[in-house]
Write a protein that holds these residues in place. Structure first.
Motif, PDB file in Angstrom:
ATOM      1  N   LYS A 145     -26.196 -43.504  17.649  1.00  0.00           N
ATOM      2  CA  LYS A 145     -25.175 -44.555  17.610  1.00  0.00           C
ATOM      3  C   LYS A 145     -24.318 -44.416  18.867  1.00  0.00           C
ATOM      4  O   LYS A 145     -24.030 -43.302  19.309  1.00  0.00           O
ATOM      5  CB  LYS A 145     -24.282 -44.418  16.373  1.00  0.00           C
ATOM      6  CG  LYS A 145     -25.035 -44.270  15.063  1.00  0.00           C
ATOM      7  CD  LYS A 145     -25.701 -45.552  14.659  1.00  0.00           C
ATOM      8  CE  LYS A 145     -26.303 -45.400  13.259  1.00  0.00           C
ATOM      9  NZ  LYS A 145     -27.314 -46.378  12.998  1.00  0.00           N
ATOM     10  N   TRP A 168     -19.452 -43.871  12.669  1.00  0.00           N
ATOM     11  CA  TRP A 168     -20.120 -45.179  12.630  1.00  0.00           C
ATOM     12  C   TRP A 168     -19.911 -45.848  11.275  1.00  0.00           C
ATOM     13  O   TRP A 168     -19.540 -47.008  11.183  1.00  0.00           O
ATOM     14  CB  TRP A 168     -21.612 -45.030  12.937  1.00  0.00           C
ATOM     15  CG  TRP A 168     -22.324 -46.344  12.919  1.00  0.00           C
ATOM     16  CD1 TRP A 168     -22.899 -46.967  11.857  1.00  0.00           C
ATOM     17  CD2 TRP A 168     -22.474 -47.246  14.013  1.00  0.00           C
ATOM     18  NE1 TRP A 168     -23.422 -48.187  12.221  1.00  0.00           N
ATOM     19  CE2 TRP A 168     -23.176 -48.374  13.558  1.00  0.00           C
ATOM     20  CE3 TRP A 168     -22.103 -47.187  15.364  1.00  0.00           C
ATOM     21  CZ2 TRP A 168     -23.504 -49.441  14.386  1.00  0.00           C
ATOM     22  CZ3 TRP A 168     -22.427 -48.254  16.181  1.00  0.00           C
ATOM     23  CH2 TRP A 168     -23.120 -49.370  15.692  1.00  0.00           C
ATOM     24  N   HIS A 169     -20.140 -45.091  10.210  1.00  0.00           N
ATOM     25  CA  HIS A 169     -20.033 -45.644   8.861  1.00  0.00           C
ATOM     26  C   HIS A 169     -18.593 -46.015   8.501  1.00  0.00           C
ATOM     27  O   HIS A 169     -18.359 -47.024   7.841  1.00  0.00           O
ATOM     28  CB  HIS A 169     -20.638 -44.696   7.826  1.00  0.00           C
ATOM     29  CG  HIS A 169     -22.132 -44.628   7.923  1.00  0.00           C
ATOM     30  ND1 HIS A 169     -22.946 -45.708   7.665  1.00  0.00           N
ATOM     31  CD2 HIS A 169     -22.952 -43.633   8.289  1.00  0.00           C
ATOM     32  CE1 HIS A 169     -24.206 -45.381   7.845  1.00  0.00           C
ATOM     33  NE2 HIS A 169     -24.241 -44.112   8.239  1.00  0.00           N
ATOM     34  N   GLN A 206     -17.937 -49.244  10.572  1.00  0.00           N
ATOM     35  CA  GLN A 206     -18.723 -50.367  10.057  1.00  0.00           C
ATOM     36  C   GLN A 206     -18.216 -50.808   8.675  1.00  0.00           C
ATOM     37  O   GLN A 206     -18.134 -51.988   8.388  1.00  0.00           O
ATOM     38  CB  GLN A 206     -20.199 -50.010  10.003  1.00  0.00           C
ATOM     39  CG  GLN A 206     -21.072 -51.209   9.772  1.00  0.00           C
ATOM     40  CD  GLN A 206     -22.544 -50.897   9.933  1.00  0.00           C
ATOM     41  OE1 GLN A 206     -22.972 -49.756   9.831  1.00  0.00           O
ATOM     42  NE2 GLN A 206     -23.317 -51.927  10.196  1.00  0.00           N
ATOM     43  N   GLY A 207     -17.851 -49.841   7.849  1.00  0.00           N
ATOM     44  CA  GLY A 207     -17.309 -50.171   6.537  1.00  0.00           C
ATOM     45  C   GLY A 207     -15.972 -50.887   6.619  1.00  0.00           C
ATOM     46  O   GLY A 207     -15.658 -51.747   5.806  1.00  0.00           O
ATOM     47  N   GLU A 214     -22.459 -40.265  13.286  1.00  0.00           N
ATOM     48  CA  GLU A 214     -22.897 -41.017  12.109  1.00  0.00           C
ATOM     49  C   GLU A 214     -21.729 -41.290  11.157  1.00  0.00           C
ATOM     50  O   GLU A 214     -21.573 -42.398  10.647  1.00  0.00           O
ATOM     51  CB  GLU A 214     -24.004 -40.223  11.402  1.00  0.00           C
ATOM     52  CG  GLU A 214     -24.823 -41.021  10.434  1.00  0.00           C
ATOM     53  CD  GLU A 214     -25.782 -41.995  11.101  1.00  0.00           C
ATOM     54  OE1 GLU A 214     -25.956 -43.095  10.544  1.00  0.00           O
ATOM     55  OE2 GLU A 214     -26.361 -41.685  12.159  1.00  0.00           O
ATOM     56  N   LYS A 215     -20.904 -40.280  10.927  1.00  0.00           N
ATOM     57  CA  LYS A 215     -19.754 -40.428  10.033  1.00  0.00           C
ATOM     58  C   LYS A 215     -18.781 -41.491  10.568  1.00  0.00           C
ATOM     59  O   LYS A 215     -18.364 -42.390   9.831  1.00  0.00           O
ATOM     60  CB  LYS A 215     -19.029 -39.084   9.881  1.00  0.00           C
ATOM     61  CG  LYS A 215     -17.781 -39.141   9.008  1.00  0.00           C
ATOM     62  CD  LYS A 215     -17.052 -37.805   8.997  1.00  0.00           C
ATOM     63  CE  LYS A 215     -15.941 -37.866  10.005  1.00  0.00           C
ATOM     64  NZ  LYS A 215     -14.998 -36.784   9.985  1.00  0.00           N
TER      65      LYS A 215
END
Length: 152
Positions: free
Chosen positions: A3, A144-145, A148-149, A141-142
């Motif tokens: 990402k 990103w989420h 995005q959330g 990753e964390k």
């Protein structure tokens, strides 16, 4: 898949350029910072990328794009009439990289920098570190989420 986050002035290449080019890719070239170049070189087809508008009235994350072609020699480094021309770069030993990006989606609203700074869990996000001015950077990753959330 990795990402990323890329920064651009919307007048140079912003989310609306990707919306207008839906179904087609846009070369992400002209990066002339060695660390950012090294990150570009790590990008692979299918990687997700946040598009961040910078140096404008409303700075923040405007959309999500994807890498459709991984790193290749940036053609602008060989073009004498380009502002990104590099006379020390040769086709045999290119110094700069580019990738091709395509629209995934425009966010329903821009997520401003101030708002990103207030979100718990983004303390390690390179974008929010003091003095971080890179135009290309990895996103965990964390993080990103979380973003995005929050984007909706």
């Amino acid at each position: 898949m990795a990402k990323w986050l890329v920064k651009s002035e919307p007048s140079e290449c912003g989310i609306e350029d990707f919306v207008q080019s839906a179904g087609q890719s846009i070369p992400w070239d002209g990066v002339r910072n060695y660390q950012a170049r090294n990150f570009l070189a790590q990008m692979s087809e299918g990687d997700d990328v946040f598009l961040y508008h910078s140096s404008c009235a409303q700075i923040g994350i405007a959309g999500i794009v994807t890498v459709v072609n991984g790193a290749y020699p940036d053609p602008t480094q060989f073009q004498p009439d380009s502002p990104y021309f590099d006379p020390k770069s040769t086709p045999e030993k290119p110094r700069w990289q580019a990738v091709d990006l395509a629209l995934v989606r425009k966010l329903p609203r821009l997520i401003p920098l101030k708002e990103l700074k207030s979100l718990p869990g983004l303390e390690e996000l390179a974008l929010l570190r003091k003095g971080s001015r890179l135009s290309v950077m990895p996103v965990g990753e964390k993080e990103w989420h979380i973003i995005q959330g929050h984007a909706g």
